[in-house]
Design a protein around this motif. Sequence first.
Motif, PDB file in Angstrom:
ATOM      1  N   THR A   1     -39.650  43.407 -85.152  1.00 13.81           N
ATOM      2  CA  THR A   1     -39.436  42.959 -83.778  1.00 13.81           C
ATOM      3  C   THR A   1     -38.140  43.518 -83.220  1.00 13.81           C
ATOM      4  OG1 THR A   1     -40.667  40.920 -84.198  1.00 13.81           O
ATOM      5  CG2 THR A   1     -39.192  40.933 -82.301  1.00 13.81           C
ATOM      6  N   GLY A   2     -37.100  43.553 -84.046  1.00 14.01           N
ATOM      7  CA  GLY A   2     -35.806  44.038 -83.584  1.00 14.01           C
ATOM      8  C   GLY A   2     -35.827  45.475 -83.127  1.00 14.01           C
TER       9      GLY A   2
ATOM     10  N   LEU B   1     -55.873  36.080 -80.309  1.00 11.57           N
ATOM     11  CA  LEU B   1     -56.271  36.240 -78.911  1.00 11.57           C
ATOM     12  C   LEU B   1     -55.238  35.679 -77.938  1.00 11.57           C
ATOM     13  CD1 LEU B   1     -60.072  35.276 -79.040  1.00 11.57           C
ATOM     14  CD2 LEU B   1     -59.049  37.546 -79.151  1.00 11.57           C
ATOM     15  N   VAL B   2     -54.448  34.696 -78.389  1.00 13.59           N
ATOM     16  CA  VAL B   2     -53.548  33.999 -77.465  1.00 13.59           C
ATOM     17  C   VAL B   2     -52.563  34.936 -76.768  1.00 13.59           C
ATOM     18  CG1 VAL B   2     -51.703  32.273 -77.308  1.00 13.59           C
ATOM     19  CG2 VAL B   2     -53.801  31.746 -78.544  1.00 13.59           C
ATOM     20  N   PRO B   3     -51.800  35.790 -77.490  1.00 16.40           N
ATOM     21  CA  PRO B   3     -50.879  36.684 -76.768  1.00 16.40           C
ATOM     22  C   PRO B   3     -51.593  37.613 -75.800  1.00 16.40           C
ATOM     23  CG  PRO B   3     -50.356  36.628 -79.118  1.00 16.40           C
ATOM     24  CD  PRO B   3     -51.674  35.958 -78.958  1.00 16.40           C
ATOM     25  N   ASP B   4     -52.767  38.121 -76.192  1.00 15.49           N
ATOM     26  CA  ASP B   4     -53.491  39.041 -75.318  1.00 15.49           C
ATOM     27  C   ASP B   4     -53.981  38.343 -74.052  1.00 15.49           C
ATOM     28  OD1 ASP B   4     -53.135  41.183 -77.039  1.00 15.49           O
ATOM     29  OD2 ASP B   4     -54.972  40.776 -78.151  1.00 15.49           O
ATOM     30  N   MET B   5     -54.465  37.106 -74.183  1.00 19.85           N
ATOM     31  CA  MET B   5     -54.910  36.374 -72.997  1.00 19.85           C
ATOM     32  C   MET B   5     -53.741  36.064 -72.073  1.00 19.85           C
ATOM     33  SD  MET B   5     -57.940  33.789 -74.281  1.00 19.85           S
ATOM     34  CE  MET B   5     -56.917  32.921 -75.469  1.00 19.85           C
ATOM     35  N   ALA B   6     -52.639  35.603 -72.649  1.00 16.02           N
ATOM     36  CA  ALA B   6     -51.465  35.271 -71.840  1.00 16.02           C
ATOM     37  C   ALA B   6     -50.945  36.498 -71.096  1.00 16.02           C
ATOM     38  CB  ALA B   6     -50.372  34.678 -72.723  1.00 16.02           C
ATOM     39  N   LEU B   7     -50.902  37.638 -71.775  1.00  9.95           N
ATOM     40  CA  LEU B   7     -50.350  38.847 -71.163  1.00  9.95           C
ATOM     41  C   LEU B   7     -51.308  39.451 -70.153  1.00  9.95           C
ATOM     42  CD1 LEU B   7     -48.746  40.313 -74.385  1.00  9.95           C
ATOM     43  CD2 LEU B   7     -47.515  39.495 -72.375  1.00  9.95           C
ATOM     44  N   ALA B   8     -52.613  39.332 -70.391  1.00  8.50           N
ATOM     45  CA  ALA B   8     -53.583  39.843 -69.415  1.00  8.50           C
ATOM     46  C   ALA B   8     -53.483  39.079 -68.097  1.00  8.50           C
ATOM     47  CB  ALA B   8     -55.001  39.746 -69.986  1.00  8.50           C
TER      48      ALA B   8
ATOM     49  N   GLN C   1     -48.865  46.641 -83.874  1.00 10.33           N
ATOM     50  CA  GLN C   1     -49.509  45.444 -83.333  1.00 10.33           C
ATOM     51  C   GLN C   1     -48.530  44.630 -82.482  1.00 10.33           C
ATOM     52  OE1 GLN C   1     -52.601  44.672 -83.362  1.00 10.33           O
ATOM     53  NE2 GLN C   1     -53.551  45.735 -85.060  1.00 10.33           N
ATOM     54  N   LEU C   2     -47.289  44.501 -82.945  1.00  8.17           N
ATOM     55  CA  LEU C   2     -46.287  43.770 -82.168  1.00  8.17           C
ATOM     56  C   LEU C   2     -45.903  44.541 -80.910  1.00  8.17           C
ATOM     57  CD1 LEU C   2     -43.960  42.523 -85.070  1.00  8.17           C
ATOM     58  CD2 LEU C   2     -45.540  41.127 -83.715  1.00  8.17           C
ATOM     59  N   ALA C   3     -45.681  45.854 -81.048  1.00  4.89           N
ATOM     60  CA  ALA C   3     -45.278  46.667 -79.900  1.00  4.89           C
ATOM     61  C   ALA C   3     -46.346  46.683 -78.829  1.00  4.89           C
ATOM     62  CB  ALA C   3     -44.971  48.090 -80.359  1.00  4.89           C
ATOM     63  N   ARG C   4     -47.600  46.670 -79.235  1.00  3.98           N
ATOM     64  CA  ARG C   4     -48.699  46.674 -78.262  1.00  3.98           C
ATOM     65  C   ARG C   4     -48.625  45.469 -77.329  1.00  3.98           C
ATOM     66  NH1 ARG C   4     -54.934  45.951 -80.211  1.00  3.98           N
ATOM     67  NH2 ARG C   4     -55.869  45.606 -78.166  1.00  3.98           N
ATOM     68  N   ARG C   5     -48.143  44.352 -77.842  1.00  2.00           N
ATOM     69  CA  ARG C   5     -48.001  43.150 -76.992  1.00  2.00           C
ATOM     70  C   ARG C   5     -46.685  43.180 -76.208  1.00  2.00           C
ATOM     71  NH1 ARG C   5     -51.834  43.389 -81.155  1.00  2.00           N
ATOM     72  NH2 ARG C   5     -53.602  42.125 -80.425  1.00  2.00           N
ATOM     73  N   TYR C   6     -45.593  43.485 -76.882  1.00  2.00           N
ATOM     74  CA  TYR C   6     -44.298  43.438 -76.208  1.00  2.00           C
ATOM     75  C   TYR C   6     -44.187  44.483 -75.097  1.00  2.00           C
ATOM     76  CZ  TYR C   6     -42.209  40.138 -79.524  1.00  2.00           C
ATOM     77  OH  TYR C   6     -41.900  39.005 -80.244  1.00  2.00           O
ATOM     78  N   GLU C   7     -44.877  45.620 -75.250  1.00  2.00           N
ATOM     79  CA  GLU C   7     -44.762  46.668 -74.238  1.00  2.00           C
ATOM     80  C   GLU C   7     -45.484  46.326 -72.944  1.00  2.00           C
ATOM     81  OE1 GLU C   7     -42.834  49.193 -74.117  1.00  2.00           O
ATOM     82  OE2 GLU C   7     -42.019  48.825 -76.108  1.00  2.00           O
ATOM     83  N   LYS C   8     -46.112  45.184 -72.870  1.00  2.00           N
ATOM     84  CA  LYS C   8     -46.697  44.723 -71.606  1.00  2.00           C
ATOM     85  C   LYS C   8     -45.622  44.323 -70.598  1.00  2.00           C
ATOM     86  CE  LYS C   8     -51.214  44.713 -72.527  1.00  2.00           C
ATOM     87  NZ  LYS C   8     -52.243  45.324 -71.683  1.00  2.00           N
ATOM     88  N   ALA C   9     -44.398  44.102 -71.047  1.00  2.00           N
ATOM     89  CA  ALA C   9     -43.306  43.749 -70.147  1.00  2.00           C
ATOM     90  C   ALA C   9     -42.978  44.942 -69.256  1.00  2.00           C
ATOM     91  CB  ALA C   9     -42.079  43.320 -70.938  1.00  2.00           C
TER      92      ALA C   9
ATOM     93  N   TYR D   1     -47.786  42.133 -95.552  1.00  2.00           N
ATOM     94  CA  TYR D   1     -48.152  42.493 -94.183  1.00  2.00           C
ATOM     95  C   TYR D   1     -48.675  43.924 -94.158  1.00  2.00           C
ATOM     96  CZ  TYR D   1     -45.753  38.265 -92.722  1.00  2.00           C
ATOM     97  OH  TYR D   1     -45.384  36.951 -92.563  1.00  2.00           O
ATOM     98  N   LEU D   2     -49.505  44.221 -93.174  1.00  2.00           N
ATOM     99  CA  LEU D   2     -50.137  45.524 -93.105  1.00  2.00           C
ATOM    100  C   LEU D   2     -49.199  46.570 -92.522  1.00  2.00           C
ATOM    101  CD1 LEU D   2     -53.675  44.419 -91.913  1.00  2.00           C
ATOM    102  CD2 LEU D   2     -52.794  44.655 -94.231  1.00  2.00           C
ATOM    103  N   GLY D   3     -49.529  47.810 -92.742  1.00  2.00           N
ATOM    104  CA  GLY D   3     -48.668  48.898 -92.297  1.00  2.00           C
ATOM    105  C   GLY D   3     -48.603  49.063 -90.797  1.00  2.00           C
TER     106      GLY D   3
END
Length: 448
Positions: free
Chosen positions: A321-322, A226-233, A283-291, A276-278
């Motif tokens: 991530t890269g 939840l932490v990244p989602d709360m911070a980005l929201a 999941q990572l892009a969903r957070r980083y694309e908030k920029a 790790y899951l497929g």
Amino acid sequence: MSVVPIRYDRVLSIIGDVMRVALPAQTRDDPAGPRFGDLALVQEGGSGPRLAQVVKIAEGEASLQVFPGTRGLSTRAQTQFLGHAPRVPFSPNILGRVFSGAGSVVDGGPELGQEPEVEIAGPSANPARRALASRMIRTDVPMIDVFNCLVESQKIPIFSTSGEPHDTLLARIGIQADADVVVFGGLGLTFDEYWRYRTAFEDAGVFGRTIMFVNQASDPVLERLLVPDMALAVAEKFATEEKKRVLVLLTDMTAFADALKEVGIALDRVPSNRGYLGDLYSQLARRYEKAAVFPGAGSVTILSVTTMPGGDVTHPVPDNTGYITEGQFYLRGGRIDPFGSLSRLKQHVIGKETRDDHSAVMNTMIRLYSGARDAQRKQAMAFELSDLDHRSLKFGELFEARFMDLAVSMPLDEALDLGWKTMAECFPPEELLVRQALVDKYYPAEAP
């Protein structure tokens, strides 16, 4: 007419921190029924309710991840769905506050129950509606400002390993960056790490513009999701509604990926690379694309720490991530490595928002430092050194002390002037291979 909340009391199984609950057939078409991502309260007997979230909806059942864990729960537990996704308070009053991974206030200050709330994990901004990155975020860290500028709306990680001072670097950037608001998200931090960040922000006098969301190592692992989602929201709201330049600091995204893996295993999902899951990339892009830079409003810039287990850059987390981010900073030997680091957006600001000699200083100093590294290898192998090699060795020592040392802090223009001074101490102007107009304008007149 009051509505009596429905409690579901048929628990199918409890595996790890995931509980499967049977749903009556009539909930299938009920718009108020449980939905993917909704919160729920799980309670048994006289114990307090535990917060949970729906992570899977299947035929006649729902799977919930219980954030405090399922220890002590049995199949007699009852579940009440709250009908909404996780929310976090948002208003100017949350500046200078510290929240847990569950979104509750943990700094001992007044509660924020009356503040407006915003749902987390919403969709990213439409790329077609974003503005082009064109402003630099100055950090006063020479290895960033001079050689790999941090640009508004950029998403860029710090690739590090265990034992590297990435916490010190991230805190310095949060303190010195020319951002209006800094949103810090800590994942799996020890108490000492959390306290160092907090005291660093407080001692520097910037805590009043900082918001902290912290999941400590002793807190439930699942709250890290939840932490990244709360911070980005929160960051997105400050950017769009308050028109602020927001810098989001996240550490450590490898802990976030490990929490995703733990949930996936409990849901019997088939693992992919190294367990790790497929959907790790998604999941990572969903957070980083908030920029993004929002036209007519503010911006969200993301700087994260991604630790590489064993220093392996091919590990699934840094590897995925890269492909998502716009460059990276490599932290090696307590320094930002000038050769592995890269900012793919720096060309949008170098020479446009910065001085006309910025590009020349950046490229020339990296070329000269590469020559210094070659001279160091020749010296280590006992080769005979030329006069140029000796001067290159001197330049390498000055470059490492004046620019690469993480304790060094100076504004960009001062760093550019120091770059000219350093080059002039070791090389005559004709060896720099820089345009004569720039040499005439910036090369020190009293060079040795």
